[in-house]
Design a protein around this motif. Structure first.
Motif, short mmCIF file in Angstrom:
data_model
loop_
_atom_site.label_atom_id
_atom_site.label_comp_id
_atom_site.label_asym_id
_atom_site.label_seq_id
_atom_site.Cartn_x
_atom_site.Cartn_y
_atom_site.Cartn_z
N PRO A 64 0.82 -1.21 0.00
CA PRO A 64 0.00 0.00 0.00
C PRO A 64 0.86 1.27 0.00
CG PRO A 64 -0.72 -1.51 1.71
CD PRO A 64 0.56 -2.06 1.17
N SER A 115 -13.18 -7.42 2.38
CA SER A 115 -12.43 -6.21 2.00
C SER A 115 -12.55 -5.99 0.51
CB SER A 115 -10.95 -6.36 2.33
OG SER A 115 -10.73 -6.23 3.69
N ILE A 149 -11.10 -4.15 -2.62
CA ILE A 149 -9.86 -3.46 -2.98
C ILE A 149 -9.91 -3.10 -4.46
CG2 ILE A 149 -7.35 -3.66 -3.14
CD1 ILE A 149 -7.41 -5.61 -0.88
N ARG A 189 -6.82 1.08 1.90
CA ARG A 189 -5.97 0.06 1.30
C ARG A 189 -5.02 -0.51 2.35
NH1 ARG A 189 -2.02 -0.86 -3.05
NH2 ARG A 189 -1.77 -3.09 -2.71
N ALA A 232 -6.93 -2.73 4.67
CA ALA A 232 -7.25 -4.01 4.03
C ALA A 232 -6.02 -4.91 4.03
CB ALA A 232 -7.73 -3.77 2.60
N TRP A 233 -4.87 -4.33 3.77
CA TRP A 233 -3.60 -5.09 3.73
C TRP A 233 -3.32 -5.70 5.11
CZ3 TRP A 233 1.55 -4.84 5.58
CH2 TRP A 233 2.53 -5.40 4.76
N ILE A 282 -11.31 -11.36 0.35
CA ILE A 282 -10.74 -10.22 -0.34
C ILE A 282 -11.35 -10.21 -1.72
CG2 ILE A 282 -8.62 -9.25 -1.29
CD1 ILE A 282 -7.65 -11.35 1.23
N GLY A 297 -11.32 -8.03 -5.04
CA GLY A 297 -10.64 -6.86 -5.57
C GLY A 297 -10.11 -7.03 -6.98
N SER A 322 -4.90 -6.63 -5.92
CA SER A 322 -5.16 -7.43 -4.72
C SER A 322 -4.36 -8.72 -4.70
CB SER A 322 -6.63 -7.82 -4.61
OG SER A 322 -7.45 -6.94 -5.25
N THR A 351 -1.98 -9.02 -1.94
CA THR A 351 -2.42 -8.87 -0.55
C THR A 351 -1.92 -10.05 0.28
OG1 THR A 351 -4.41 -7.88 -1.43
CG2 THR A 351 -4.42 -8.43 0.91
#
Ligand code: ADP
Ligand code: ZN
Ligand code: ZN
Length: 720
Positions: free
Chosen positions: A101, A265, A267, A276, A279-280, A291, A293, A297, A300
């Protein structure tokens, strides 16, 4: 003391050495000073000073601060980045910094705002709160357990205070969080879906690459949701990658409704840097369950990943086209293998690369061949021959207009699809031949009617339309060709009572704008949608029964060998929008070449036939996926520097011994000038992937980029 080798955000292959009193874990974030500035670096390795001999120790600077252990890049992400850096021939430092991020690239002193994990339930208390909203909330809390954010959604920002008040008054009580795997109103699977779900369930817990090939509307998403429920019940995390444009509020809602107690989450490029980062961190510490995204993503970190899904795996937006030119689908497969977990690649029109891997025995195939909703059938596809019924000035022909009128009569939704936004692609002077071109790019400026402006769709440059021809001063300038705006204007004149909505990048720049369009469609406030291929992807419009495609033929004769595949995919997707519910759909495609095999395969819904056709074509010409490609891309603001570098690159590349590698000439790019940079490229191909990478490594070590020229490598390029 230890010498710590650090990876910094600079395009160098080697790390930088600093001193620290103790050894540090790989992936730890630290602050250091470099060239007079404090910067962030990540620990690659530590070594006792006694073993270090590369430099005199007194030349090494100390590490200034060590970041929180929460911020350590986990080993599995470090390895993924190392793989990506090697495979895409990108410096490891730049790769790592691209994968994390933004906030983490800037500071090691950042905190984590944990989202509230408390859940509430009404007690048996008979106290009745004032106000309808509050009463509704209490009623909801009697029906089910709610989290603070769900309560906030009902009552607004004041939720915290209100809940504290109610806790004190004994109206509500805190309850343990319900299980994330709780499933709300799952649909009963049909026979095909059941078979696929049970076959895939048997593969959980090990590496298994599955291609889920299901026609549009066959219920692929429903299959995902059932598998996700199983993985959640195993206390594992799930990563779902979707193309940018598909990450619609609808899809997110479908996930949230099905798993009301899971932490999901989202993303994508629209979330804030803070979101962000959160979420990470929450995926990394295992708090996030799902997740959902876009391509980024894939980097991640996850405490306990159990399944990866790549939806619409053929979509180009999984490939990044600048800096680290990675393909998220391909990295996802690597990651699944690394973690020994299953991955599902799903599409109604799988990519040739994926089909090739299936034929090579690397992926297993699962099929959904019928539409999930009962009675829903595939739309009928008709080709409108422009030789017999020519298009008018707005680009649409008589038959299409008649069908459109009939659709309006039936009060059903129609979609007219033209792959060009703006009013007309170019303005010209008939007297002297002047055309509107961009000053910064070798391309036309597109005429936009609403603001009476010329816009470059490549660099974003805008200018007013000149009052007269800049060359001969003739006052009468003409537009050539058509775009969404001209079509919208024409249809509005033709059907004055119809509610028409244009959907392209100009009208949907915000999430809100999309939301508004959905609401309008759902409330039948729109009769005709006019738009670009944006409309083709992943949207569900129940009342849509007519799709008209204009201006399609260009793709058949493009310099880009992937153009007809892209066109087939987009049209299959748009066609798949028609008649999804209980209404039959009709798709009309205007073309000058109705006999072209691509149209014939489309008309017959013959994806297999199309794929065999393309496979043969690619094989005959030794094109990907039969050969491996890499492009060396060079650019410079100075044309003479570019030419000089092209020369140098040609010479250097020929000097390297390369038995299995084919070198093509270094040529100017199709868009020679873009945003004031002159561009050229050199294609390198091989039937042996290792030979290609070996060659690239040798070539790279000899290239000397400088401040005046940029040299980048694009491995598995999508456009050549
Ligand atoms: P895809 O992802 O393949 O386009 P979806 O999962 O979105 O398909 O399903 C298409 C439509 O069919 C959706 O409206 C969905 O709610 C519905 N659907 C999917 N599976 C079932 C099922 N087993 N029973 C009833 N409706 C279903
Ligand atoms: Zn002129
Ligand atoms: Zn431009």
């Amino acid at each position: 003391m230890y010498v710590i080798n650090l990876i910094l955000d600079i395009p160098l292959r080697n790390g930088y050495s600093y001193l620290h009193s103790e050894a540090l874990t790989r992936g730890t974030a630290v602050n250091i000073e470099l060239r007079g500035r404090t910067q962030i670096g990540f620990v690659a390795s530590s070594m006792p000073t006694a073993q270090f001999s590369a430099y005199p120790l007194d030349k090494l600077k100390p590490i200034l601060a060590v970041g929180d252990s929460n911020l350590i890049i986990p080993e599995h992400i470090w390895q993924l980045c190392e793989f990506a850096a090697n495979y895409y021939h990108h410096p490891l430092g730049n790769t790592l910094f691209c994968a994390i991020p933004v906030l983490l690239r800037k500071s090691t002193a950042i905190g984590y705002t944990s989202t509230d994990n408390a859940y509430y339930q009404a007690t048996d208390s008979e106290i009745k709160p004032h106000g309808t909203k509050r009463q509704q909330l209490l009623e909801a809390l009697r029906q089910q357990t709610l989290s603070l954010s769900q309560i906030r959604a009902i009552i607004g920002a004041n939720a915290n205070n209100l809940i504290d008040e109610w806790l004190a008054a004994g109206l509500v009580q805190i309850t343990p969080p319900p299980p994330a795997s709780y499933v709300h109103q799952a649909l009963n699977l049909n026979t095909e879906q059941t078979l696929v779900v049970s076959a895939l369930s048997a593969e959980l817990g090990k590496f298994h690459a599955a291609l889920l090939y299901g026609i549009t509307g066959s219920g692929k998403t429903e299959v995902f949701l059932h598998l996700i429920a199983q993985v959640l019940a195993n206390n594992q995390q799930i990563m779902v990658l979707v193309p940018e444009i598909n990450l619609t509020p609808q899809l997110a809602k479908r996930f949230e409704q099905r798993f009301p107690y899971a932490k999901i989450s989202l993303i994508n490029s629209e979330i804030s840097d803070k979101q962000r980062l959160n979420a990470w961190l929450s995926a990394k510490n295992g708090q996030t369950n799902i997740i959902l995204g876009t391509r980024l993503s894939v980097f991640t970190p996850c405490a306990n990943l159990g399944l990866i899904i790549v939806d619409e795996e053929h979509d180009d937006s999984f490939k990044q086209n600048d800096s680290l030119r990675y393909h998220a689908r391909d990295l996802a497969v690597w990651r699944a293998k690394q973690l020994q977990i299953p991955i599902i690649l799903a599409s109604a029109t799988p990519s040739l690369e994926t089909l090739y891997n299936y034929k090579a025995g690397k992926y297993s195939l699962y099929k959904l061949t019928t539409r999930a909703v009962q009675n829903a059938v595939l739309p009928q596809i008709e080709l409108l021959n422009l030789q017999h019924y020519p298009a008018n000035f707005a680009g649409i022909n008589q038959i299409a207009l008649e069908k459109l009128a009939a659709c309006l009569e039936r009060k059903e939704l129609a979609l007219v699809f033209i792959n060009r936004r703006g009013y007309a692609p170019v303005i010209t002077c008939y007297d002297c031949g002047w055309v509107s071109t961009c000053l910064r790019c070798s391309t036309n400026m597109v005429y936009h009617h609403d603001k009476h402006q010329l816009k470059c769709h490549h660099c974003g440059f805008q200018t007013n339309v000149p009052p007269a021809c800049p060359v001969c001063h003739n006052q009468y300038l003409h537009t050539i060709g058509h775009g969404t705006q001209k079509l919208e204007e024409f249809l509005a004149e033709q059907f004055p009572n119809a509610k028409i909505k244009r959907v392209d990048r100009d009208t949907t720049s915000t999430k809100k704008a999309w939301q508004q369009i959905y609401n309008d469609i759902n409330q039948q406030e729109i009769d005709i949608l006019v738009g670009t291929q944006m409309l083709a992807k992943g949207h569900d419009f129940p009342n849509l029964t007519l799709v008209i495609g204009l201006n399609l033929d260009n793709a058949l004769f493009s310099y880009d060998f992937r153009a007809s595949e892209d066109m087939f995919n987009v049209l299959t997707q748009v066609a798949g929008r028609a008649g999804r519910a209980d209404k039959a759909g009709l798709v009309l495609l205007q073309t000058n070449y109705p006999d072209h095999p691509v149209y014939q395969f489309l008309k017959n819904h013959d994806f297999n036939g199309f794929i065999n056709h393309i496979f043969q074509e690619r094989k005959a010409h030794n094109l990907p996926p039969f050969a491996f490609y890499a492009l060396i891309k060079i650019s410079s603001t100075s044309e003479s520097t570019l030419k000089h570098t092209m020369q140098e690159l040609s010479t250097q590349s020929k000097q390297i011994h390369h038995p299995e590698v084919t070198l093509y000439s270094c040529v100017p790019a199709v868009m020679y000038k873009l945003h004031n940079r002159y561009r050229a490229q050199m294609l390198i191909s091989s039937n042996n992937r290792n030979a290609l990478h070996h060659y690239l490594n040798t070539l790279e070590s000899q290239l000397k980029p400088n401040n005046y020229v940029t040299i980048a490598v694009d491995v598995d390029p999508l456009e050549v």
